[in-house]
Motif scaffolding. Structure first.
Motif, PDB file in Angstrom:
ATOM      1  N   GLN A  27       5.646 -25.613 -22.071  1.00 39.08           N
ATOM      2  CA  GLN A  27       5.733 -25.599 -23.531  1.00 39.08           C
ATOM      3  C   GLN A  27       6.385 -26.859 -24.095  1.00 39.08           C
ATOM      4  O   GLN A  27       6.514 -26.990 -25.310  1.00 39.08           O
ATOM      5  CB  GLN A  27       6.518 -24.362 -23.985  1.00 39.08           C
ATOM      6  CG  GLN A  27       5.831 -23.071 -23.598  1.00 39.08           C
ATOM      7  CD  GLN A  27       6.731 -21.861 -23.706  1.00 39.08           C
ATOM      8  OE1 GLN A  27       7.929 -21.918 -23.438  1.00 39.08           O
ATOM      9  NE2 GLN A  27       6.149 -20.745 -24.098  1.00 39.08           N
ATOM     10  N   ALA A  38       3.375 -25.263 -29.347  1.00 41.73           N
ATOM     11  CA  ALA A  38       3.842 -24.202 -28.446  1.00 41.73           C
ATOM     12  C   ALA A  38       4.598 -23.121 -29.209  1.00 41.73           C
ATOM     13  O   ALA A  38       4.571 -21.950 -28.814  1.00 41.73           O
ATOM     14  CB  ALA A  38       4.713 -24.789 -27.339  1.00 41.73           C
ATOM     15  N   GLU A  41       2.061 -20.646 -30.225  1.00 40.21           N
ATOM     16  CA  GLU A  41       1.630 -19.833 -29.084  1.00 40.21           C
ATOM     17  C   GLU A  41       2.667 -18.756 -28.776  1.00 40.21           C
ATOM     18  O   GLU A  41       2.319 -17.602 -28.519  1.00 40.21           O
ATOM     19  CB  GLU A  41       1.406 -20.708 -27.857  1.00 40.21           C
ATOM     20  CG  GLU A  41       0.192 -21.593 -27.946  1.00 40.21           C
ATOM     21  CD  GLU A  41       0.020 -22.475 -26.720  1.00 40.21           C
ATOM     22  OE1 GLU A  41       0.623 -22.182 -25.662  1.00 40.21           O
ATOM     23  OE2 GLU A  41      -0.721 -23.465 -26.825  1.00 40.21           O
ATOM     24  N   ASN A  44       2.449 -15.986 -31.382  1.00 38.45           N
ATOM     25  CA  ASN A  44       1.338 -15.058 -31.167  1.00 38.45           C
ATOM     26  C   ASN A  44       1.654 -14.083 -30.032  1.00 38.45           C
ATOM     27  O   ASN A  44       1.357 -12.894 -30.133  1.00 38.45           O
ATOM     28  CB  ASN A  44       0.043 -15.814 -30.886  1.00 38.45           C
ATOM     29  CG  ASN A  44      -1.153 -14.917 -31.043  1.00 38.45           C
ATOM     30  OD1 ASN A  44      -1.495 -14.530 -32.157  1.00 38.45           O
ATOM     31  ND2 ASN A  44      -1.784 -14.569 -29.940  1.00 38.45           N
TER      32      ASN A  44
END
Length: 153
Positions: A27, A38, A41, A44
């Motif tokens: 990341q 990142a 991400e 999510n």
């Protein structure tokens, strides 16, 4: 535009969902700092867990079986301090608004008491086959509302 003030972790609602995480090598950029994409991400991933563990709505079934998508229609971030490889952080989603076919979240990322990043996300509910917006399903709306009320109490 005024820059928001970082919020201490203790300033978040005590009944909010909190997801601990560790910042991974993958990341980070070569300097060991979380690469900006990142953070989205991680957001999510936390939202997937939040749906199942806190809201009681199976995120994967919502998408795969029910064919209802929950994609970001708008995303912005305020970066207060860098996250570094190997650090332990906590991500806390809060419901800011529930609309007809979308809802807004504020997602706070903390290292201890220090807020590193705040993401403001608007998620649209869509029919994945027709590729168009649809009203938030009743069970998801009820779960979002109940969570928002728990956090406000």
């Amino acid at each position: 535009m005024t820059r928001p003030t970082p919020l201490a972790a203790s300033g978040l609602p005590p009944r909010a969902f909190r997801a601990p995480a560790r910042i991974r090598f993958s990341q980070c950029d070569p300097a060991g700092i979380v690469f900006f994409a990142a953070w989205f991400e991680m957001a999510n991933a936390v939202i997937e867990d939040w749906f199942t563990e806190e809201l009681g709505v199976d995120f994967h079934a919502l998408h795969a079986r029910r064919r209802i998508g929950t994609g970001f229609a708008h995303a912005e971030a305020d970066f207060f301090s860098p996250g570094l490889m190997g650090e332990r952080i906590v991500l806390t989603p809060l419901v800011a608004r529930i609309g007809g076919a979308s809802y807004a979240l504020g997602l706070h990322v903390h290292r201890g008491e220090q807020e590193l990043v705040r993401l403001n996300l608007v998620t649209a509910t869509t029919d994945l086959d027709a590729r168009r917006a649809v009203p938030i399903p009743d069970d998801l709306r009820a779960a979002l509302t109940a969570f928002q009320e728990r956090c406000a109490a």
